[in-house]
Design a protein around this motif. Structure first.
Motif, PDB file in Angstrom:
ATOM      1  N   GLU A 112       0.810  -1.221   0.000  1.00 14.57           N
ATOM      2  CA  GLU A 112       0.000   0.000   0.000  1.00 14.57           C
ATOM      3  C   GLU A 112       0.843   1.272   0.000  1.00 14.57           C
ATOM      4  O   GLU A 112       0.352   2.341  -0.360  1.00 14.57           O
ATOM      5  CB  GLU A 112      -0.968  -0.015   1.173  1.00 14.57           C
ATOM      6  N   SER A 113       2.124   1.171   0.374  1.00 12.20           N
ATOM      7  CA  SER A 113       3.006   2.339   0.317  1.00 12.20           C
ATOM      8  C   SER A 113       3.375   2.703  -1.125  1.00 12.20           C
ATOM      9  O   SER A 113       3.657   3.860  -1.416  1.00 12.20           O
ATOM     10  CB  SER A 113       4.296   2.074   1.096  1.00 12.20           C
ATOM     11  N   TYR A 114       3.376   1.710  -2.023  1.00  7.79           N
ATOM     12  CA  TYR A 114       3.811   1.933  -3.394  1.00  7.79           C
ATOM     13  C   TYR A 114       2.739   1.644  -4.447  1.00  7.79           C
ATOM     14  O   TYR A 114       2.806   2.168  -5.552  1.00  7.79           O
ATOM     15  CB  TYR A 114       5.018   1.043  -3.720  1.00  7.79           C
ATOM     16  N   PHE A 115       1.804   0.779  -4.136  1.00  9.10           N
ATOM     17  CA  PHE A 115       0.834   0.292  -5.114  1.00  9.10           C
ATOM     18  C   PHE A 115      -0.546   0.193  -4.454  1.00  9.10           C
ATOM     19  O   PHE A 115      -0.787   0.851  -3.457  1.00  9.10           O
ATOM     20  CB  PHE A 115       1.261  -1.094  -5.639  1.00  9.10           C
ATOM     21  N   ILE A 116      -1.400  -0.643  -5.030  1.00 12.40           N
ATOM     22  CA  ILE A 116      -2.666  -0.970  -4.391  1.00 12.40           C
ATOM     23  C   ILE A 116      -2.716  -2.484  -4.210  1.00 12.40           C
ATOM     24  O   ILE A 116      -2.088  -3.231  -4.965  1.00 12.40           O
ATOM     25  CB  ILE A 116      -3.892  -0.485  -5.195  1.00 12.40           C
ATOM     26  N   MET A 117      -3.450  -2.911  -3.218  1.00 11.03           N
ATOM     27  CA  MET A 117      -3.623  -4.344  -2.989  1.00 11.03           C
ATOM     28  C   MET A 117      -4.427  -4.917  -4.155  1.00 11.03           C
ATOM     29  O   MET A 117      -5.411  -4.318  -4.584  1.00 11.03           O
ATOM     30  CB  MET A 117      -4.344  -4.598  -1.673  1.00 11.03           C
ATOM     31  N   GLU A 118      -3.985  -6.068  -4.648  1.00  9.80           N
ATOM     32  CA  GLU A 118      -4.664  -6.747  -5.750  1.00  9.80           C
ATOM     33  C   GLU A 118      -5.356  -7.997  -5.208  1.00  9.80           C
ATOM     34  O   GLU A 118      -5.030  -8.464  -4.108  1.00  9.80           O
ATOM     35  CB  GLU A 118      -3.652  -7.107  -6.830  1.00  9.80           C
ATOM     36  N   PRO A 119      -6.304  -8.557  -5.972  1.00  5.90           N
ATOM     37  CA  PRO A 119      -7.017  -9.749  -5.493  1.00  5.90           C
ATOM     38  C   PRO A 119      -6.077 -10.891  -5.062  1.00  5.90           C
ATOM     39  O   PRO A 119      -6.319 -11.531  -4.032  1.00  5.90           O
ATOM     40  CB  PRO A 119      -7.880 -10.156  -6.690  1.00  5.90           C
ATOM     41  N   SER A 120      -5.006 -11.118  -5.808  1.00  2.00           N
ATOM     42  CA  SER A 120      -4.077 -12.198  -5.437  1.00  2.00           C
ATOM     43  C   SER A 120      -3.389 -11.906  -4.105  1.00  2.00           C
ATOM     44  O   SER A 120      -3.053 -12.837  -3.360  1.00  2.00           O
ATOM     45  CB  SER A 120      -3.041 -12.426  -6.542  1.00  2.00           C
ATOM     46  N   ASP A 121      -3.164 -10.638  -3.796  1.00  7.17           N
ATOM     47  CA  ASP A 121      -2.574 -10.278  -2.497  1.00  7.17           C
ATOM     48  C   ASP A 121      -3.497 -10.693  -1.360  1.00  7.17           C
ATOM     49  O   ASP A 121      -3.065 -11.325  -0.394  1.00  7.17           O
ATOM     50  CB  ASP A 121      -2.320  -8.760  -2.394  1.00  7.17           C
ATOM     51  N   TYR A 122      -4.765 -10.328  -1.487  1.00  8.04           N
ATOM     52  CA  TYR A 122      -5.727 -10.677  -0.437  1.00  8.04           C
ATOM     53  C   TYR A 122      -5.823 -12.186  -0.245  1.00  8.04           C
ATOM     54  O   TYR A 122      -5.862 -12.681   0.880  1.00  8.04           O
ATOM     55  CB  TYR A 122      -7.108 -10.095  -0.747  1.00  8.04           C
ATOM     56  N   THR A 123      -5.836 -12.917  -1.347  1.00  6.04           N
ATOM     57  CA  THR A 123      -5.952 -14.373  -1.252  1.00  6.04           C
ATOM     58  C   THR A 123      -4.792 -14.960  -0.448  1.00  6.04           C
ATOM     59  O   THR A 123      -5.008 -15.717   0.500  1.00  6.04           O
ATOM     60  CB  THR A 123      -5.982 -14.999  -2.669  1.00  6.04           C
ATOM     61  N   ILE A 124      -3.582 -14.613  -0.815  1.00  6.84           N
ATOM     62  CA  ILE A 124      -2.404 -15.176  -0.139  1.00  6.84           C
ATOM     63  C   ILE A 124      -2.272 -14.629   1.286  1.00  6.84           C
ATOM     64  O   ILE A 124      -2.024 -15.380   2.224  1.00  6.84           O
ATOM     65  CB  ILE A 124      -1.130 -14.918  -0.950  1.00  6.84           C
ATOM     66  N   LEU A 125      -2.423 -13.332   1.447  1.00 10.30           N
ATOM     67  CA  LEU A 125      -2.199 -12.721   2.764  1.00 10.30           C
ATOM     68  C   LEU A 125      -3.268 -13.102   3.782  1.00 10.30           C
ATOM     69  O   LEU A 125      -2.989 -13.159   4.974  1.00 10.30           O
ATOM     70  CB  LEU A 125      -2.085 -11.205   2.647  1.00 10.30           C
ATOM     71  N   ASN A 126      -4.483 -13.373   3.321  1.00 10.91           N
ATOM     72  CA  ASN A 126      -5.540 -13.781   4.247  1.00 10.91           C
ATOM     73  C   ASN A 126      -5.542 -15.277   4.539  1.00 10.91           C
ATOM     74  O   ASN A 126      -6.174 -15.714   5.496  1.00 10.91           O
ATOM     75  CB  ASN A 126      -6.916 -13.372   3.706  1.00 10.91           C
ATOM     76  N   HIS A 127      -4.831 -16.051   3.723  1.00 12.26           N
ATOM     77  CA  HIS A 127      -4.852 -17.509   3.864  1.00 12.26           C
ATOM     78  C   HIS A 127      -3.457 -18.117   3.665  1.00 12.26           C
ATOM     79  O   HIS A 127      -3.268 -18.948   2.771  1.00 12.26           O
ATOM     80  CB  HIS A 127      -5.838 -18.121   2.862  1.00 12.26           C
ATOM     81  N   PRO A 128      -2.481 -17.730   4.464  1.00  8.30           N
ATOM     82  CA  PRO A 128      -1.119 -18.230   4.239  1.00  8.30           C
ATOM     83  C   PRO A 128      -0.989 -19.748   4.371  1.00  8.30           C
ATOM     84  O   PRO A 128      -0.231 -20.370   3.614  1.00  8.30           O
ATOM     85  CB  PRO A 128      -0.279 -17.501   5.287  1.00  8.30           C
ATOM     86  N   GLN A 129      -1.719 -20.326   5.281  1.00  6.76           N
ATOM     87  CA  GLN A 129      -1.619 -21.777   5.477  1.00  6.76           C
ATOM     88  C   GLN A 129      -2.107 -22.521   4.231  1.00  6.76           C
ATOM     89  O   GLN A 129      -1.398 -23.350   3.676  1.00  6.76           O
ATOM     90  CB  GLN A 129      -2.422 -22.206   6.709  1.00  6.76           C
ATOM     91  N   SER A 130      -3.319 -22.207   3.790  1.00  8.60           N
ATOM     92  CA  SER A 130      -3.892 -22.954   2.659  1.00  8.60           C
ATOM     93  C   SER A 130      -3.304 -22.543   1.316  1.00  8.60           C
ATOM     94  O   SER A 130      -3.187 -23.374   0.413  1.00  8.60           O
ATOM     95  CB  SER A 130      -5.412 -22.803   2.635  1.00  8.60           C
TER      96      SER A 130
END
Length: 159
Positions: free
Chosen positions: A30-48
């Motif tokens: 968020e300091s340089y870009f915007i969060m993308e859908p793939s970011d949310y997927t990985i960052l919200n579900h690191p285990q799976s």
């Protein structure tokens, strides 16, 4: 606060570090870009999304607190074994060698898992990251399709 490289512990993902995985990455994205859908997927579900699919997440720990993170994601790209991704260091700890230590540890882990190649996707706007990747041995490769809008460079290191 300055720390010596020996004061930085590198440890594997633990469920209690899930929030740190997200916040350390969300800060730089968020300091340089915007969060993308793939970011949310990985960052919200690191285990799976990372661990259960054969990947690894490593954390840099100082005084029992996660201050940096880097993921090694099993690659979906033909001929590449892993992707180095989601590397972030808390801004209070920049310039202390944490990114270097995390990057080296991820490459060593990839090699131990039998990998011959690790690629990454980034943006040349991230000058410090570009310097680090080159120092770790990554070199620019011809681009291939990517789901991430912010990606303008793809790099590879052979182990």
């Amino acid at each position: 606060m300055l720390v010596g490289i020996k004061d930085i512990q590198i440890v594997d993902f633990k469920p209690e570090f899930s929030t740190a995985f997200k916040t350390l990455n969300q800060w730089w994205i968020e300091s340089y870009f915007i969060m993308e859908p793939s970011d949310y997927t990985i960052l919200n579900h690191p285990q799976s999304e990372v661990i259960d699919k054969g990947g690894v997440i490593l954390f840099a720990i100082i005084d029992n607190a996660p201050v940096g993170v880097c993921a090694l994601i099993k690659s979906k790209v033909k001929d590449y074994n892993f992707e180095l991704a989601k590397m972030g260091v808390h801004p209070d700890w920049h310039g202390q060698g944490i990114g270097w230590k995390l990057g080296k540890a991820c490459l060593e882990k990839a090699k131990a898992l039998g990998a011959r190649t690790v690629f990454l996707e980034s943006n040349t706007k991230l000058e410090v990251a570009m310097y680090l990747y080159k120092k770790l041995g990554f070199r620019k490769v011809d681009s291939f399709p990517t789901p991430d809008d912010r990606c303008n460079i793809q790099m590879l290191v052979e182990l």
